[in-house]
Design an enzyme around this catalytic site. Structure first.
Site, mmCIF file in Angstrom:
data_model
loop_
_atom_site.group_PDB
_atom_site.id
_atom_site.type_symbol
_atom_site.label_atom_id
_atom_site.label_comp_id
_atom_site.label_asym_id
_atom_site.label_seq_id
_atom_site.Cartn_x
_atom_site.Cartn_y
_atom_site.Cartn_z
ATOM 1 N N ARG A 32 -14.989 12.887 9.503
ATOM 2 C CA ARG A 32 -13.725 13.550 9.868
ATOM 3 C C ARG A 32 -13.453 14.723 8.944
ATOM 4 O O ARG A 32 -12.951 15.766 9.364
ATOM 5 C CB ARG A 32 -12.564 12.547 9.801
ATOM 6 C CG ARG A 32 -12.562 11.556 10.965
ATOM 7 C CD ARG A 32 -11.655 10.367 10.680
ATOM 8 N NE ARG A 32 -10.298 10.751 10.401
ATOM 9 C CZ ARG A 32 -9.455 10.044 9.626
ATOM 10 N NH1 ARG A 32 -9.826 8.898 9.096
ATOM 11 N NH2 ARG A 32 -8.241 10.479 9.417
ATOM 12 N N HIS A 46 0.839 -1.196 0.000
ATOM 13 C CA HIS A 46 0.000 0.000 0.000
ATOM 14 C C HIS A 46 0.872 1.243 0.000
ATOM 15 O O HIS A 46 1.816 1.353 0.766
ATOM 16 C CB HIS A 46 -0.911 0.034 1.230
ATOM 17 C CG HIS A 46 -1.742 1.277 1.300
ATOM 18 N ND1 HIS A 46 -2.893 1.427 0.557
ATOM 19 C CD2 HIS A 46 -1.580 2.433 1.972
ATOM 20 C CE1 HIS A 46 -3.404 2.629 0.797
ATOM 21 N NE2 HIS A 46 -2.629 3.260 1.644
ATOM 22 N N LYS A 100 -8.622 -1.130 5.806
ATOM 23 C CA LYS A 100 -8.933 -1.477 4.415
ATOM 24 C C LYS A 100 -8.025 -2.588 3.895
ATOM 25 O O LYS A 100 -8.464 -3.488 3.184
ATOM 26 C CB LYS A 100 -8.833 -0.232 3.530
ATOM 27 C CG LYS A 100 -10.042 0.690 3.740
ATOM 28 C CD LYS A 100 -9.923 2.008 3.013
ATOM 29 C CE LYS A 100 -9.145 3.011 3.814
ATOM 30 N NZ LYS A 100 -9.440 4.407 3.567
ATOM 31 N N SER A 150 -7.564 3.781 9.733
ATOM 32 C CA SER A 150 -8.355 3.848 8.505
ATOM 33 C C SER A 150 -7.668 3.071 7.385
ATOM 34 O O SER A 150 -8.267 2.207 6.730
ATOM 35 C CB SER A 150 -8.542 5.323 8.129
ATOM 36 O OG SER A 150 -8.975 5.464 6.803
ATOM 37 N N ASP A 165 -15.407 2.794 8.089
ATOM 38 C CA ASP A 165 -14.335 3.720 7.720
ATOM 39 C C ASP A 165 -14.855 4.771 6.742
ATOM 40 O O ASP A 165 -14.523 5.952 6.856
ATOM 41 C CB ASP A 165 -13.150 2.965 7.110
ATOM 42 C CG ASP A 165 -12.110 3.932 6.555
ATOM 43 O OD1 ASP A 165 -11.527 4.678 7.367
ATOM 44 O OD2 ASP A 165 -11.914 3.977 5.329
HETATM 45 N N1 URA Z 1 -6.239 7.818 3.700
HETATM 46 C C1 URA Z 1 -7.095 6.967 4.280
HETATM 47 O O1 URA Z 1 -7.434 5.942 3.711
HETATM 48 N N2 URA Z 1 -7.588 7.272 5.497
HETATM 49 C C2 URA Z 1 -7.258 8.384 6.155
HETATM 50 O O2 URA Z 1 -7.729 8.589 7.251
HETATM 51 C C3 URA Z 1 -6.363 9.266 5.534
HETATM 52 C C4 URA Z 1 -5.861 8.961 4.308
#
Ligand code: URA
Ligand code: CA
Length: 433
Positions: free
Chosen positions: A168, A82, A187, A183, A161
């Protein structure tokens, strides 16, 4: 349990229990807890932070809020990579076939998204016929046979999320290391990875522009991954200037082909070898990084990495002959050079501004509804540290619509500095295990 007590506990600097965090995430996902209470909790977290166990609990609660991809039918240790995102980051296109050639199974779930260029899927769609609409049986079969497949994002991955991120965004609580780290990790974990290699970018083109913040985010994500039983490590890499030369979808596919042939840009090749070596070691296909790196270098030299790329493209309906004849990729109508106004050394190429210029040409989406032009983009002719003579091209602009070109040129001139001195920045800033 009452939400108001949980907010108060965090506000007073207390540590939330596993059950309390589950209560919040489940309640928010199924809409029994309102936005205003979650907003208050997010702000308390923003100021009070989260302990390591709270971060792990939050991550797993978000993983459990939706679908979890089961990759158990795929043999071997599945390693995912990632990147926190940058400009002209072509690594995913290269790493897949490269580590697949070393026997690492790559079961990649990818997205489109907003940005300077499209996401991995948009880029791959520059190959005529290529598609990511696979059934899960086809996906499993392709990874088992070819060691590499890419599938589109499942609709119901980490819905908690998605909701939290949107909240947020409007409550000034995006910029919190524990919240960002959970977050991102939620994923990756929901997508089924056994082990995770993170590429955390730092510099003008990165989400975390500041090196200390990038390091903090890398450490936070590595600890979460390891605490929830997924081996995780991070590389912190430079994103002050764009990676490689190409910024654009078809242009990056061509750049990936060149790199898999051993003829790619030096920085992009090096980053792929470093990230790839970690993937090979985490997948237990080599014991040391030196061994792993040799395997990958060999796969480039003997053509196996390129063959993997061809097999991968045709496995998903793509015309693999683009690899031998990249002129079959979408081509822009106009190629415009950007001549240097003075002689000297390139001292700065501000990555995010260059990315914005590529987006203006149509290489990326400004909003979810924008259409991407796969053919357009930028090809840097110079990188930081290179010498340049007045009149030599700094960048080739690939355009279809000429109306934006003057604006693009002005932006590029603003973003590329020529001085008496210029030194290439260190590509690999640090590694976190
Ligand atoms: N990218 C994400 O996937 N989550 C965040 O909180 C910030 C950047
Ligand atoms: Ca690139």
């Amino acid at each position: 349990m009452r939400m108001v007590d949980i907010i108060e506990k965090k506000r007073n600097g207390g540590e939330l229990s596993t059950e309390e965090i589950k209560f919040v995430i489940e309640g928010y996902t199924n809409e029994t807890i309102p936005d205003y209470q979650v907003s208050a909790l997010l702000m308390a977290i923003y100021f009070e932070g989260m302990s390591q166990s709270e971060r792990a609990d939050l991550t797993m609660a978000m993983v459990e809020s939706g679908d979890q991809i089961d990759l158990s039918a795929i043999e071997g240790i599945k390693v995912d990579k990632h990147s926190t995102g940058g400009v002209g980051d072509t690594t995913t296109l290269i790493l897949g076939p490269l580590v697949a050639a070393a026997g690492v199974p790559v079961a990649k779930m990818s997205g489109r998204g907003l940005g300077h260029t499209g996401g991995t899927i948009d880029k791959l769609e520059a190959v005529p016929g290529f598609h990511v609409e696979l059934t899960s049986d086809e996906f499993t079969r392709l990874v088992n046979e070819e060691k590499l497949a890419v599938i589109g994002q499942s609709g119901n991955l980490t819905p908690a999320d998605k909701k939290l991120y949107a909240l947020r965004d409007v409550t000034a609580t995006v910029n919190s290391i524990p919240l960002i780290a959970s977050s991102i990790m939620s994923k990756k974990i929901a997508a089924g990875a056994d082990a995770i290699v993170l590429d955390v970018k730092t510099g003008a083109g990165a989400f975390m522009k500041d090196e200390a913040q990038a390091r903090e985010l890398a450490e936070a994500m590595v600890r979460i991954g390891n605490n929830v039983g997924r081996q995780t490590m991070a590389v912190i890499s430079d994103m002050s200037q764009p990676l490689g030369f190409a910024i654009g979808n078809a242009l990056e596919v061509k750049e990936a082909i060149d790199t898999l042939k051993g003829e790619g840009p030096e920085d992009l090749t090096e980053l792929c070898l470093v990230l790839g070596s970690h993937m090979v070691v985490l997948s237990k296909k080599a014991e040391t990084h030196e061994q792993a790196r040799k395997m990958l270098e060999e796969a480039i030299k003997n053509g196996e990495a390129l063959n993997r790329f061809k097999a991968f493209l045709s496995g998903q309906g793509g015309d693999a002959s683009v690899v031998d004849d990249p002129s079959k990729l979408p081509q822009a109508e106009h190629k415009i050079e950007l001549p240097a106004k003075t002689s000297g050394k390139i001292s700065r190429i501000i990555a995010d501004n260059v990315g914005t210029a590529a987006m203006w040409l149509g290489a990326g989406r400004a909003t979810k509804e924008s259409e991407i032009d796969l053919a357009v983009g930028l090809l840097l002719q110079k990188k930081v540290g290179d010498e340049v003579k007045e009149g030599e091209s700094l960048v080739t602009i690939y355009a279809n619509d000429l109306t934006e070109v003057e604006k693009v040129k002005a932006k590029l001139y603003e973003s590329i500095e020529i001085s008496a001195e210029g030194h290439a920045p260190a590509l690999i800033v640090d590694q976190v295990t």
